[in-house]
Write an enzyme that holds these catalytic residues in place. Structure first.
Site, PDB file in Angstrom:
ATOM      1  N   GLU A 168     -77.848  59.901 -20.200  1.00  0.00           N
ATOM      2  CA  GLU A 168     -79.383  60.022 -19.106  1.00  0.00           C
ATOM      3  C   GLU A 168     -80.349  59.663 -19.853  1.00  0.00           C
ATOM      4  OE1 GLU A 168     -80.917  64.180 -16.926  1.00  0.00           O
ATOM      5  OE2 GLU A 168     -81.964  64.408 -19.462  1.00  0.00           O
ATOM      6  N   ASP A 169     -80.491  59.061 -21.330  1.00  0.00           N
ATOM      7  CA  ASP A 169     -81.547  57.791 -21.641  1.00  0.00           C
ATOM      8  C   ASP A 169     -81.611  57.469 -21.059  1.00  0.00           C
ATOM      9  OD1 ASP A 169     -82.895  61.230 -22.254  1.00  0.00           O
ATOM     10  OD2 ASP A 169     -81.531  60.938 -24.283  1.00  0.00           O
ATOM     11  N   ARG A 210     -82.240  53.709 -30.444  1.00  0.00           N
ATOM     12  CA  ARG A 210     -81.261  54.362 -28.970  1.00  0.00           C
ATOM     13  C   ARG A 210     -81.171  53.319 -28.277  1.00  0.00           C
ATOM     14  NH1 ARG A 210     -81.478  60.066 -26.472  1.00  0.00           N
ATOM     15  NH2 ARG A 210     -79.461  59.007 -25.931  1.00  0.00           N
ATOM     16  N   ARG A 256     -91.110  60.225 -26.755  1.00  0.00           N
ATOM     17  CA  ARG A 256     -90.260  58.955 -26.175  1.00  0.00           C
ATOM     18  C   ARG A 256     -90.820  57.838 -24.924  1.00  0.00           C
ATOM     19  NH1 ARG A 256     -85.253  60.561 -28.053  1.00  0.00           N
ATOM     20  NH2 ARG A 256     -85.492  61.479 -29.916  1.00  0.00           N
ATOM     21  N   HIS A 308     -88.665  66.025 -24.144  1.00  0.00           N
ATOM     22  CA  HIS A 308     -88.500  64.893 -23.354  1.00  0.00           C
ATOM     23  C   HIS A 308     -89.298  66.454 -22.253  1.00  0.00           C
ATOM     24  CE1 HIS A 308     -85.139  62.735 -24.653  1.00  0.00           C
ATOM     25  NE2 HIS A 308     -85.950  61.914 -24.761  1.00  0.00           N
ATOM     26  N   CYS A 338     -78.836  65.901 -19.743  1.00  0.00           N
ATOM     27  CA  CYS A 338     -78.843  64.854 -20.131  1.00  0.00           C
ATOM     28  C   CYS A 338     -76.983  63.992 -20.776  1.00  0.00           C
ATOM     29  CB  CYS A 338     -79.562  64.989 -21.560  1.00  0.00           C
ATOM     30  SG  CYS A 338     -78.982  66.263 -23.259  1.00  0.00           S
TER      31      CYS A 338
HETATM   32  C1  CIR Z   1     -82.698  62.131 -29.364  1.00  0.00           C
HETATM   33  O1  CIR Z   1     -83.219  62.693 -29.908  1.00  0.00           O
HETATM   34  O2  CIR Z   1     -82.460  61.276 -28.998  1.00  0.00           O
HETATM   35  C2  CIR Z   1     -81.092  62.766 -28.940  1.00  0.00           C
HETATM   36  N1  CIR Z   1     -80.288  64.096 -30.372  1.00  0.00           N
HETATM   37  C3  CIR Z   1     -80.892  64.226 -27.855  1.00  0.00           C
HETATM   38  C4  CIR Z   1     -81.411  63.146 -26.814  1.00  0.00           C
HETATM   39  C5  CIR Z   1     -81.499  64.484 -25.855  1.00  0.00           C
HETATM   40  N2  CIR Z   1     -81.591  63.984 -24.323  1.00  0.00           N
HETATM   41  C6  CIR Z   1     -82.073  64.302 -23.466  1.00  0.00           C
HETATM   42  O3  CIR Z   1     -82.322  65.937 -23.039  1.00  0.00           O
HETATM   43  N3  CIR Z   1     -82.412  63.690 -21.977  1.00  0.00           N
END
Ligand code: CIR
Length: 275
Positions: free
Chosen positions: A73-74, A94, A142, A172, A262
């Site tokens: 999702e990110d 990422r 972020r 987030h 996510c």
């Molecule tokens: C992070 O820290 O980027 C990942 N371990 C977790 C991301 C979770 N993403 C989200 O909730 N959209």
């Protein structure tokens, strides 16, 4: 919620990415051991549940060089079936996740835009909460204001607006609030953003501070997925008329600071919007 002429719907399709072995080295705020095999099985089950709700699931092969690859999702914000914004994730490790997601989205969304206009802009999809014709976007560790502005530029031609809100301690925005149904959200008690939701006329169901994973639910039309780590939230939502609650175990993803939304990038049917 901002009035919208677009109907709310279950996603037509969802992109899901498997968990790599390197998930053992995923970004996380607490030094807990994670089990990649168990996380992989939970993501598989998640994909099966989406499919059982009528969502066509598209799978993207994972990448061992990207320990957080399953948190798909990110890497993008799908504005509707015609447009996706490819993000620049706030965590530099990422950023390599984005090009393969872009390639996979080419078959699902008509057009893509990037964030190259402003190299200082960062945005994680986990900070973007759609509420009808408005996106509430978290200013977090972020996502910065330039990232919010990039989304606003992409959204404007579609008649969609963007509003920034500070996230506070959560990773987030969607770690602390998510949509349950049009005009209704769950919100972690004490999280900032309550006023922003009220101003948008969104009814807030508060989640106890000791059940934080209840704040991230995934609405698939009238079905709402709730983490099995949040049984009281599930019981509360089950009392909402017209909703069907399904619980799902994503405990190994919670250890990596992930949750239900996510794990997929969701595309609404043409002309509609979805969570
Ligand atoms: C992070 O820290 O980027 C990942 N371990 C977790 C991301 C979770 N993403 C989200 O909730 N959209």
């Amino acid at each position: 919620m901002t009035p919208t002429s677009r109907p709310f719907a279950a996603p037509a399709r969802a992109l899901v990415r498997a968990v790599p072995e390197s998930y053992a080295r995923c970004l996380r705020r607490e030094r807990v051991e994670v089990d990649p095999a168990r996380a992989r099985a939970q993501v598989e089950e998640y994909a099966r549940v989406l499919a059982s709700c009528g969502v066509v699931v598209d799978r993207l092969p994972t990448d061992e060089a990207c320990p957080d690859a399953c948190f798909v999702e990110d890497a993008a914000v799908v504005l509707d079936a015609s447009l996706a914004l490819l993000t620049r994730p706030g965590a530099p490790s990422r950023r390599p996740e984005v090009p393969p997601v872009a390639a996979a989205l080419r078959g699902l969304v008509t057009r893509q835009v990037g964030m190259d206009d402003d190299p200082s802009a960062t945005l994680d999809g986990g900070d973007v909460l759609r509420l009808g014709d408005t996106f509430l976007v978290g200013l977090s560790e972020r996502t910065n204001q330039a990232g919010v502005d990039a989304l606003a530029r992409a959204a404007r031609p579609l008649g969609l607006t963007v509003q920034a809100v500070p996230v506070g301690d959560g990773l987030h925005l969607k770690s602390v609030m998510t949509l349950v149904a049009p005009g209704c959200a769950v919100l972690l008690e004490g999280a900032p953003g309550h006023d922003a939701l009220r101003a948008l006329d969104v009814r807030c169901l508060l989640v106890d501070e000791d059940e934080p994973s209840g704040a991230n639910v995934l609405a698939l039309g009238t079905v709402v997925l709730v983490s099995s780590a949040a049984p009281r939230t599930a019981a509360r939502l089950a009392r909402e008329p017209g909703l069907e609650v399904r619980m799902i175990d994503v405990s190994e993803l919670h250890k990596g600071d992930g949750a239900l939304t996510c794990l997929s990038l969701r595309v609404p049917p043409p002309g509609a919007w979805c969570a």
